[in-house]
Design an enzyme around this catalytic site. Sequence first.
Site, short mmCIF file in Angstrom:
data_model
loop_
_atom_site.label_atom_id
_atom_site.label_comp_id
_atom_site.label_asym_id
_atom_site.label_seq_id
_atom_site.Cartn_x
_atom_site.Cartn_y
_atom_site.Cartn_z
N GLY A 114 22.76 30.49 14.51
CA GLY A 114 23.57 31.17 15.52
C GLY A 114 22.90 32.41 16.09
O GLY A 114 23.05 32.73 17.26
N CYS A 166 32.17 24.34 5.56
CA CYS A 166 32.05 25.76 5.93
C CYS A 166 33.29 26.51 5.48
O CYS A 166 33.27 27.72 5.36
CB CYS A 166 31.73 25.95 7.40
SG CYS A 166 32.70 24.97 8.48
N GLY A 173 26.69 25.44 12.49
CA GLY A 173 25.55 25.48 11.57
C GLY A 173 25.47 26.83 10.89
O GLY A 173 26.47 27.53 10.76
N SER A 174 24.26 27.20 10.49
CA SER A 174 24.09 28.44 9.73
C SER A 174 24.15 29.66 10.65
O SER A 174 23.96 29.57 11.87
CB SER A 174 22.74 28.42 9.03
OG SER A 174 21.72 28.45 10.00
N GLU A 234 30.26 28.22 15.42
CA GLU A 234 30.94 28.04 14.12
C GLU A 234 29.86 28.15 13.07
O GLU A 234 29.18 27.18 12.76
CB GLU A 234 31.58 26.65 14.02
CG GLU A 234 32.63 26.34 15.06
CD GLU A 234 33.87 27.18 14.95
OE1 GLU A 234 34.01 27.95 13.98
OE2 GLU A 234 34.71 27.07 15.86
C1 UN1 Z 1 33.17 22.36 8.48
O1 UN1 Z 1 33.03 22.48 7.28
O2 UN1 Z 1 32.21 22.44 9.27
O3 UN1 Z 1 39.01 22.83 7.51
C2 UN1 Z 1 34.47 22.02 9.11
C3 UN1 Z 1 38.25 22.00 7.01
C4 UN1 Z 1 37.86 20.81 7.86
C5 UN1 Z 1 36.74 21.15 8.76
C6 UN1 Z 1 35.58 21.83 8.13
N1 UN1 Z 1 38.99 20.38 8.62
O4 UN1 Z 1 37.79 22.10 5.89
#
Ligand code: UN1
Length: 511
Positions: free
Chosen positions: A249, A300, A244-245, A266
Amino acid sequence: MTISALDLATETKKLLTELGVGADRYTGGTLRVTSPVTGKEIGALKEHSASEAMDAIEVAHKAFLEWRAVPAPKRGELVRLLGEELRLAKSALGRLVSIEVGKITSEGLGEVQEMIDICDFAVGLSRQLYGLTIATERSEHRMMESWHPLGVVGIISAFNFPVAVWSWNAALALVCGNSTVWKPSEKTPLTALAVQALFEKALKRFVAEGGAAPSNLSTLLIGGRDVGEVLVDHPKVPLVSATGSTAMGRVVGPRLSQRFARSILELGGNNAAIICPTADLDLTLRGVAFSAMGTAGQRCTTLRRLFVHESVYDKLVPRLQKAYGSVSIGNPLETGTLVGPLIDRQAFTNMQSALEQAKAAGGKVTGGERVENGAGDAFYVRPALVEMPVQAGPVEHETFAPILYVMKYTDFDEALELHNAVPQGLSSSIFTNDMREAETFVSARGSDCGIANVNLGPSGAEIGGAFGGEKETGGGRESGSDAWKAYMRRATNTVNYGKTLPLAQGVKFDV
Ligand code: UN1
């Protein structure tokens, strides 16, 4: 058909039925789910209370105590069956991901493929949970390390990869001998219901085929922050993996470390690419377009910053502007669409506010406007390309929307410095045919991110590598390589098979 005429509630019901979820699970509840495709409601789920969440963790802990005694390759068999269910359900689940998150069809299916891939990986891993045998300084001794199951693994996932992130964690956690408790994003609980149903189907088959498994090996908790907090604070959850953000975290990380629990975080990314003088510009264009506009900028790993060498700036940027102007935006369920909707109104507001700030900081904006598509509560936008004079203001933050900030550079080392001069450290790339630049970028003095690519964009990683990033991204690693070690506890064992007791470091203690 216009978007507002789509009846996604009916289609959602059909898909959920096909995937084994009863209507009582997603009707008549308090958690309302809307599809970003139409902005209309597609489900209303009952929510778990905090005390139900506490009970679920106790039960999951009991399941762990049983599951840890099952040999790892047998645990792998359960994950193999899960992979089989996912293969059979790929088109229905992929479609449901597209409806609930607004991903284009190939990305909805790709997300399920990512789940299948990690299941395959985890099955192989179930026979490779190796420890080392270590040379000991004492005669007639053996020293080795063993990897043991850890306990209940809490999984908190975000809306943008509503099911793949669960699978990265759950597939590994399960072969490692743990039970799991999952709190999906409040924005995407329907796909979670479907995945839970598929898991239960696999579990049933596993037991029917003679496997020994407790029934509450994987638990789904539907609810908001209070439920997430129970997972974070419960003493019987030794590891929480949270996506998440960075703001989330900052709350979750310290609370976990307060009770000495482990975390895999993450969090935000602010991923960049450096485009060098020798870059193959056709390939660069495609790499940048997918990474920056794909998934409507809601990965992300989305490309958010571009450093372009002055010698190729005037060749590349107009081509990018053209691609931004012509990319097909609209119903993600329709073939040919490349950019679907933003997740909700808030995402749209955040995007507009970042663009305003960029303008105030001297940015020249192309795109970024809302594309109506006849859908009132759905938010479709043209991806924005913003030429910035310097890296400042909103460029230093992650805005979860398709905004690409473009900056010109002259000197490679300076570009590298700017590349690393943001608080986030998830993914990165360089486009070059100069071996020195490429190798420098992936070297110790190069990109400071968890992922550093050459001649491909920063998004769309395969499951085989460890996934995660540094600095404010949180430092966690999920998925491939040796990320499994975070889901187990390591014991160093020394065994004396002799008749004397030599002490380490030559210490004498004769009583
Ligand atoms: C995410 O955006 O939380 O590498 C994960 C990637 C994908 C996973 C992204 N396999 O863009």
